[in-house]
Enzyme design. Structure first.
Site, PDB file in Angstrom:
ATOM      1  N   LYS A 153      15.808  11.358 -16.738  1.00  0.00           N
ATOM      2  CA  LYS A 153      16.088  10.104 -16.715  1.00  0.00           C
ATOM      3  C   LYS A 153      16.694   9.791 -15.151  1.00  0.00           C
ATOM      4  O   LYS A 153      17.571  10.705 -14.971  1.00  0.00           O
ATOM      5  CB  LYS A 153      16.945   9.328 -17.746  1.00  0.00           C
ATOM      6  N   HIS A 273       2.368  12.849 -26.259  1.00  0.00           N
ATOM      7  CA  HIS A 273       3.045  11.859 -26.087  1.00  0.00           C
ATOM      8  C   HIS A 273       2.473  10.484 -26.644  1.00  0.00           C
ATOM      9  O   HIS A 273       1.099  10.221 -26.030  1.00  0.00           O
ATOM     10  CB  HIS A 273       3.706  11.719 -24.660  1.00  0.00           C
ATOM     11  N   HIS A 307       4.783  13.269 -30.995  1.00  0.00           N
ATOM     12  CA  HIS A 307       6.264  12.142 -31.237  1.00  0.00           C
ATOM     13  C   HIS A 307       5.599  11.781 -32.573  1.00  0.00           C
ATOM     14  O   HIS A 307       4.622  11.117 -32.597  1.00  0.00           O
ATOM     15  CB  HIS A 307       6.211  11.202 -30.276  1.00  0.00           C
ATOM     16  N   SER A 355      12.422  11.466 -30.950  1.00  0.00           N
ATOM     17  CA  SER A 355      12.736  10.906 -29.459  1.00  0.00           C
ATOM     18  C   SER A 355      12.977   9.397 -29.521  1.00  0.00           C
ATOM     19  O   SER A 355      12.085   8.705 -30.522  1.00  0.00           O
ATOM     20  CB  SER A 355      11.805  11.308 -28.300  1.00  0.00           C
TER      21      SER A 355
HETATM   22  C1  CAP Z   1      12.687   8.189 -25.231  1.00  0.00           C
HETATM   23  C2  CAP Z   1      11.704   8.107 -24.445  1.00  0.00           C
HETATM   24  C3  CAP Z   1      10.507   8.258 -25.317  1.00  0.00           C
HETATM   25  C4  CAP Z   1      10.413   7.730 -26.274  1.00  0.00           C
HETATM   26  C5  CAP Z   1       8.794   7.610 -26.957  1.00  0.00           C
HETATM   27  C6  CAP Z   1      11.443   6.807 -23.815  1.00  0.00           C
HETATM   28  O1  CAP Z   1      14.042   8.371 -24.198  1.00  0.00           O
HETATM   29  O2  CAP Z   1      11.700   9.066 -23.250  1.00  0.00           O
HETATM   30  O3  CAP Z   1       9.365   8.218 -24.449  1.00  0.00           O
HETATM   31  O4  CAP Z   1      11.271   8.220 -27.263  1.00  0.00           O
HETATM   32  O5  CAP Z   1       8.995   7.201 -28.357  1.00  0.00           O
HETATM   33  O6  CAP Z   1      10.907   6.743 -22.514  1.00  0.00           O
HETATM   34  O7  CAP Z   1      11.916   5.961 -24.432  1.00  0.00           O
HETATM   35  P1  CAP Z   1      15.362   7.772 -24.649  1.00  0.00           P
HETATM   36  P2  CAP Z   1       8.431   7.696 -29.626  1.00  0.00           P
HETATM   37  O8  CAP Z   1      15.895   9.196 -25.357  1.00  0.00           O
HETATM   38  O9  CAP Z   1      16.451   7.574 -23.511  1.00  0.00           O
HETATM   39  O10 CAP Z   1      15.535   6.607 -25.723  1.00  0.00           O
HETATM   40  O11 CAP Z   1       8.960   9.286 -29.598  1.00  0.00           O
HETATM   41  O12 CAP Z   1       8.612   6.830 -30.767  1.00  0.00           O
HETATM   42  O13 CAP Z   1       6.910   7.814 -29.085  1.00  0.00           O
HETATM   43 MG    MG Z   2       9.805   8.568 -22.362  1.00  0.00          MG
END
Ligand code: CAP
Ligand code: MG
Length: 438
Positions: A153, A273, A307, A355
């Site tokens: 990030k 993903h 995920h 995640s």
């Molecule tokens: C999490 C994340 C993931 C999401 C995907 C985002 O970041 O990188 O892509 O969790 O969701 O971009 O939000 P954070 P899922 O840890 O900063 O929240 O796993 O439900 O598909």
């Molecule tokens: Mg993400």
């Protein structure tokens, strides 16, 4: 009513001929429930809205069949002769039938695929995972705990050296696994090859300093398969086998991209993903499919990890029950569902990836509810926003995991682990939903 698509006396398990699916179906006012169900079976197999004169006895034998209904609960069970699906283990084709045109039907106000079931005879034709969480853990030397990961990030916007530095700091703090965020690819300000070159340097440095192996999950999703292949081959050329996973944005790049990666690079952990899945899976969506339904398809397609949500503990909307069920459909040799119990007949496990709005406070609550240590967790905001920065954020995550393994509360463990103490103080204020787990 298309009667040739209804047989409430059918034995759906007959000779392993059928893939089964159950739908929540609500007809529009004035429409008949069973008639709508027969239209769904028709449209998702051989038919259209009218009986055609070109149908043959053979084609009729390929009709999907409504074999059970529960009008009170708005449920309909449909048996699909799986021989209608494209040969060669094509998951994309199954979805085109079962959750394709039917979502557009005008006489329905709701249609959601809740669960599905595959006979042994069908499963044998699908890839399933090749590289698994067990291979990943063996490479990392991880035992008896989940794989601790993060996402670089900000989601996008770092230059190659900055990007690799975030990886270095997380790994230095004790983290195992770093992933590209789902849109990180080959942007002008962070060219793919330069990012890989910097990651290689960062990984070599931190492995030398820590003596621990690390893994990078690299997004190879691209505009076309030729570019996907070029990116993958660059990684293979530059990085040690085992030190990288391939991430594919399985819904936006598509199921064919997932299966292409599975078949071209079976020795590489395939990270599915699911960006975009919310349009189908959110519990409040009347039209779509559930997380368990989608996850079963991910295992069929051969993802190593997918995920599957945070079971109501993180930031994303979702059904805790569905997420846990999905995790078990991914991992177990035999998994129980709301409607079908699935024997996977030896198909290798796919690991859940937890995640979305997680932080060190939330590791134990998730681990306890999912009931296995064979998962990967990736915490982005929950690591890189730590008051001490990324490395301390990683240390706090590792400490939270150590506490969980030792059966000690994180508040107790934090008394002599300051990075965790800082994390608790910070996240219980900044992330309201964390408080209830302290
Ligand atoms: C999490 C994340 C993931 C999401 C995907 C985002 O970041 O990188 O892509 O969790 O969701 O971009 O939000 P954070 P899922 O840890 O900063 O929240 O796993 O439900 O598909
Ligand atoms: Mg993400």
């Amino acid at each position: 009513m298309q009667k040739e698509y209804i047989n409430l006396k059918l034995n759906p398990l007959k000779g392993g001929k059928y893939m089964l699916a159950v739908f929540h179906l609500v007809p529009k006012p004035g429409e008949d429930f069973l008639s709508c169900a027969s239209e769904v079976a028709s449209e998702s197999s051989t038919g259209s809205n009218l009986r055609v004169g070109t149908a043959t006895k053979f084609s009729d034998n390929l009709n999907a069949i409504v074999y059970k209904i529960d009008k009170k609960k708005n449920l309909v069970w449909i048996a699909f002769p799986w021989k209608i699906f494209d040969r060669g283990g094509n998951v994309q084709n199954i979805l085109t039938y079962v959750v394709g045109n039917v979502f557009g039907m005008g006489d329905l106000s709701a249609l959601k695929a809740l669960d599905c079931w595959f006979p042994k005879e069908m499963l044998e034709h699908y890839d399933g995972p090749a590289t698994t969480i067990h291979d990943l853990k063996k490479y990392l030397g991880v035992k008896g705990r989940p794989v601790l990961g993060t996402i670089v990030k900000p989601k996008i916007g770092l230059k190659p050296k900055q990007f690799a530095d975030v990886c270095y700091k997380f790994w230095k703090g004790g983290g195992d696994f770093v992933k590209f965020d789902e849109p990180q690819a080959d942007q002008e300000f962070c060219p793919f090859k330069e990012a890989i070159d910097e990651i290689v340097k960062a990984m070599a440095k931190v492995e030398k300093e820590t003596g621990k192996k690390k893994v990078m999950s690299i997004n190879i999703s691209a505009a076309d398969f030729m570019t996907m292949q070029k990116r993958a081959e660059y990684v293979i050329k530059k990085m040690k086998k085992g030190s990288y996973a391939f991430l594919v944005d399985g819904l936006t790049a598509g199921w064919t991209a997932v299966q292409t990666a599975r078949r071209m690079w079976p020795g590489v952990f395939l990270h599915f993903h699911r960006a975009g899945h919310g349009a189908m899976t959110r519990p409040e969506n009347p039209i779509g499919y559930t997380v368990p339904f989608m996850t079963k398809m991910g295992r069929l397609a051969g993802a190593s990890g997918m995920h599957t949500g945070t079971a109501g503990i993180g930031k994303m909307e979702g059904s805790a029950k569905e997420d846990v069920m999905a995790a078990h459909h991914a991992l177990f040799a035999k998994s129980e569902g709301d409607f079908f119990d699935q024997d996977w007949y030896g198909m290798k496990p796919m690991c859940p990836i937890a995640s979305g709005g997680l932080n060190p406070i939330l590791l134990k609550p998730f681990a306890d509810v999912v009931g296995t240590t064979d998962f990967i967790t990736t915490m982005g905001g929950g690591v890189h926003s730590h008051p001490g920065g990324t490395e301390k954020g990683a240390m706090a995550l590792v400490q939270a995991c150590d506490a969980w393994k030792k059966g000690i509360s994180i508040k107790e463990y934090a008394k002599n682990h300051k990075e965790l103490a800082q994390a608790i103080g910070f996240y219980k204020e900044k992330v309201g939903y964390s408080k209830k787990y302290l």
